[in-house]
Scaffold this motif. Structure first.
Motif, mmCIF file in Angstrom:
data_model
loop_
_atom_site.group_PDB
_atom_site.id
_atom_site.type_symbol
_atom_site.label_atom_id
_atom_site.label_comp_id
_atom_site.label_asym_id
_atom_site.label_seq_id
_atom_site.Cartn_x
_atom_site.Cartn_y
_atom_site.Cartn_z
ATOM 1 N N ALA A 22 -4.323 14.663 9.659
ATOM 2 C CA ALA A 22 -4.062 14.182 8.745
ATOM 3 C C ALA A 22 -4.634 13.412 8.166
ATOM 4 N N VAL A 23 -4.584 13.321 7.156
ATOM 5 C CA VAL A 23 -5.356 12.091 6.403
ATOM 6 C C VAL A 23 -4.461 11.336 5.924
ATOM 7 N N MET A 24 -4.282 9.893 6.269
ATOM 8 C CA MET A 24 -3.009 8.850 6.301
ATOM 9 C C MET A 24 -3.107 8.246 5.233
ATOM 10 N N MET A 25 -2.906 9.252 3.655
ATOM 11 C CA MET A 25 -2.909 8.187 2.446
ATOM 12 C C MET A 25 -2.188 7.522 2.434
ATOM 13 N N ALA A 26 -2.614 6.222 1.826
ATOM 14 C CA ALA A 26 -2.019 4.578 1.112
ATOM 15 C C ALA A 26 -0.348 5.219 0.150
ATOM 16 N N HIS A 77 -7.074 5.784 4.533
ATOM 17 C CA HIS A 77 -7.136 6.325 3.712
ATOM 18 C C HIS A 77 -7.115 4.801 3.529
ATOM 19 N N TRP A 78 -8.404 3.374 2.965
ATOM 20 C CA TRP A 78 -8.376 3.089 1.620
ATOM 21 C C TRP A 78 -8.387 3.031 0.192
ATOM 22 N N LEU A 79 -7.963 2.900 -0.583
ATOM 23 C CA LEU A 79 -7.223 3.389 -1.985
ATOM 24 C C LEU A 79 -7.030 2.290 -2.297
ATOM 25 N N GLY A 80 -8.498 1.904 -3.589
ATOM 26 C CA GLY A 80 -8.208 0.472 -4.045
ATOM 27 C C GLY A 80 -7.248 0.728 -5.252
ATOM 28 N N GLU A 81 -7.295 -0.621 -5.747
ATOM 29 C CA GLU A 81 -6.731 -0.594 -7.147
ATOM 30 C C GLU A 81 -6.171 0.565 -8.290
ATOM 31 N N ALA A 82 -8.112 -0.413 -8.320
ATOM 32 C CA ALA A 82 -9.034 0.298 -9.648
ATOM 33 C C ALA A 82 -7.873 2.089 -9.454
ATOM 34 N N PHE A 83 -7.586 2.837 -8.198
ATOM 35 C CA PHE A 83 -7.136 4.511 -8.296
ATOM 36 C C PHE A 83 -5.945 4.191 -8.699
ATOM 37 N N ASP A 84 -5.116 3.096 -8.402
ATOM 38 C CA ASP A 84 -3.413 3.031 -7.993
ATOM 39 C C ASP A 84 -3.568 1.742 -7.986
ATOM 40 N N ILE A 131 -12.298 6.123 8.964
ATOM 41 C CA ILE A 131 -10.903 5.456 7.483
ATOM 42 C C ILE A 131 -12.352 5.736 6.125
ATOM 43 N N LYS A 132 -11.694 6.540 5.313
ATOM 44 C CA LYS A 132 -11.830 6.683 3.914
ATOM 45 C C LYS A 132 -11.598 5.308 3.121
ATOM 46 N N ILE A 133 -12.632 5.094 2.546
ATOM 47 C CA ILE A 133 -13.000 3.519 1.713
ATOM 48 C C ILE A 133 -13.184 3.870 0.545
ATOM 49 N N SER A 134 -12.227 3.429 -1.106
ATOM 50 C CA SER A 134 -12.604 3.179 -2.284
ATOM 51 C C SER A 134 -11.982 2.617 -2.631
ATOM 52 N N LEU A 135 -12.718 1.737 -3.173
ATOM 53 C CA LEU A 135 -13.117 0.148 -3.973
ATOM 54 C C LEU A 135 -14.343 0.294 -4.610
ATOM 55 N N LEU A 136 -14.948 1.357 -4.560
ATOM 56 C CA LEU A 136 -15.955 0.836 -5.718
ATOM 57 C C LEU A 136 -17.058 0.055 -5.896
ATOM 58 N N ASP A 137 -16.920 -0.318 -4.509
ATOM 59 C CA ASP A 137 -17.917 -1.879 -4.520
ATOM 60 C C ASP A 137 -18.972 -2.084 -2.769
ATOM 61 N N ASP A 138 -19.579 -0.988 -3.003
ATOM 62 C CA ASP A 138 -21.044 -0.691 -1.938
ATOM 63 C C ASP A 138 -20.683 -1.919 -0.913
ATOM 64 N N ARG A 139 -20.991 -2.734 -2.006
ATOM 65 C CA ARG A 139 -21.153 -4.225 -0.088
ATOM 66 C C ARG A 139 -19.327 -4.325 0.198
ATOM 67 N N VAL A 199 -15.630 5.668 15.573
ATOM 68 C CA VAL A 199 -14.921 6.033 14.638
ATOM 69 C C VAL A 199 -15.716 5.593 13.100
ATOM 70 N N LEU A 200 -15.737 6.662 12.385
ATOM 71 C CA LEU A 200 -16.576 7.014 11.279
ATOM 72 C C LEU A 200 -16.008 6.415 10.119
ATOM 73 N N CYS A 201 -16.775 6.185 9.081
ATOM 74 C CA CYS A 201 -16.433 5.134 7.556
ATOM 75 C C CYS A 201 -17.318 6.335 6.541
ATOM 76 N N PHE A 202 -15.782 7.000 6.039
ATOM 77 C CA PHE A 202 -16.293 7.583 5.064
ATOM 78 C C PHE A 202 -16.332 7.436 3.366
ATOM 79 N N THR A 203 -17.228 7.696 2.946
ATOM 80 C CA THR A 203 -17.131 6.286 1.464
ATOM 81 C C THR A 203 -16.102 7.172 0.597
ATOM 82 N N GLY A 204 -15.584 6.860 -0.344
ATOM 83 C CA GLY A 204 -14.844 7.246 -1.335
ATOM 84 C C GLY A 204 -15.528 6.337 -2.450
ATOM 85 N N ASP A 205 -16.287 6.099 -3.011
ATOM 86 C CA ASP A 205 -17.240 5.130 -3.360
ATOM 87 C C ASP A 205 -18.124 6.163 -4.786
#
Length: 387
Positions: free
Chosen positions: A152-156, A188-195, A228-236, A249-255
């Motif tokens: 499973a990917v535990m979606m927001a 899954h850390w999905l940012g407000e830009a996506f939803d 964790i996948k992080i999708s905040l569209l901010d590389d910093r 624990v791995l970081c998966f880019t969603g940027d």
């Protein structure tokens, strides 16, 4: 060289000559030194679509063929995620069928791998009254994925964003689900830009308090979290998270704006990938990742960097409509015989957006059959009174 006439933002029509070259496909699936998930889209069936907004029909054969396309290029698949229009045309019943079929297909393909989105979209946010409601919804979906033999990917959760009042509420819900999981889970850390309904996720609209909550959840459940996948569209922000993740624990880019340098890394740390744009640029991304695995950083950058302007166009605001550009390219490249999406989402972007996507795709060498792409682009222009 092929030339066609394309409209510009000022209303003028100008000739455009294609410059790209189709990429040669690998004879066998390549191996990467980064974990690379492509979040895959679903293909609608317009001939059975009698109520596309409410009950969209899926073309299962074409949908599964596209998964073989991605597996053949070396990718793992992130199944039934937001790229598959979860909550924007694909409901939980449709997602269950997609997960079931994709897992069965993967078992028949040597080396095929996938992880499946598990969220709470069977629970309307307005119907959520308590954390227990959210927990039950997550339990149903994670249980289904694992019951089918998947990971499973535990979606927001939109429902959790509505009822949670603090970071501790998130720790309660995630802790309960992770404690029950049979396999390691990707968060899954999905940012407000996506939803927009995920505003204030993790209990705060500020990054630092949210980060502390996320790290606390991971630390509390290290044996159950793959990454964790992080999708905040901010590389910093992604680097700030990546630098503080516990070992293992791995970081998966969603940027989808800054994935190239994040995947390559800084020599000390790098991100793995779980990206919707890999659906659209799979041949170029596969070539770049193959170069990176061979220690050829220059080759990686030469293949991947031209895809970034295309990705930034596809994911431009309103970002949640990026799925339209992804499916548009699948149509241009012959992976489906129509440009029709569940819930009619192809209408979410205007013709000038698609014209720009076409140009950037050509310049990124991701038009697999330029003659077919030109013919279909001309068809789309004619449908919009520009023929």
């Amino acid at each position: 060289m092929t030339t066609l006439v394309l409209p510009g933002a000022d209303g003028s029509m100008q000739p455009y000559t294609l410059v790209g070259q189709p990429l040669v496909r690998p004879a066998t699936p390549p191996r990467f030194n980064r974990i690379a998930y492509a979040a895959a889209h679903v293909v609608s069936d317009p001939l059975r679509d009698v109520a596309p907004w409410d009950r969209p029909a899926i073309d299962w054969d074409a949908t599964l063929r596209f998964r073989h396309h991605l597996w053949g290029l070396g990718f793992k698949i992130a199944e039934a995620m937001d790229t598959a229009q979860r909550g924007m045309g694909l409901d939980w019943a449709g997602a269950q069928e997609l997960i079931r079929r994709s897992l069965a297909e993967a078992r028949a393909v040597e080396g095929a791998d996938l992880a499946c989105g598990a969220g709470t979209d069977q629970l309307a946010p307005a119907d959520a009254r308590s954390l227990d409601d959210v927990i039950r919804a997550y339990e149903e979906q994670v249980g289904f994925v694992e019951g089918e033999g998947g990971r499973a990917v535990m979606m927001a959760s939109r429902a959790l964003a509505r009822v949670a009042r603090s970071g501790n509420d998130y720790r309660t819900v995630y802790g309960r689900i992770l404690s029950q999981a049979k396999e390691k889970v990707v968060l899954h850390w999905l940012g407000e830009a996506f939803d927009r309904q995920l505003a204030g996720y993790w209990g705060s609209s500020e990054f630092e308090p949210a980060l502390e909550t996320v790290l606390g959840i991971i630390e509390d459940n290290r044996d159950k979290v793959e990454g964790i996948k992080i999708s905040l569209l901010d590389d910093r922000l992604e680097i700030a998270l990546r630098d503080r993740l516990p070992e293992g624990v791995l970081c998966f880019t969603g940027d989808d704006f800054n994935y190239a340098p994040l995947i390559e890394g800084d020599g000390a740390r790098h991100s793995h990938a779980l990206l919707g744009i890999f659906d659209a640029v799979a041949p170029a991304a596969s070539l770049g990742l193959s170069c990176l695995a061979e220690g050829d950083g220059e080759g990686f950058r030469a293949a991947i960097e031209p895809t970034v302007p295309l990705s930034r166009k596809i994911f431009e605001a309103p970002t949640q409509y990026y799925k339209a550009g992804v499916v548009f390219l699948a149509w241009l490249n012959g992976h489906q015989n129509h440009f029709s999406m569940p819930a009619g989402l192809q209408s979410a972007r205007g013709i000038l957006h698609y014209v720009d996507v076409f140009r950037f795709a050509d310049q990124a060498d991701v038009l697999d059959d330029p003659d077919l792409a030109v013919m279909r682009m001309r068809t789309l222009l004619a449908m919009n009174g520009l023929g």
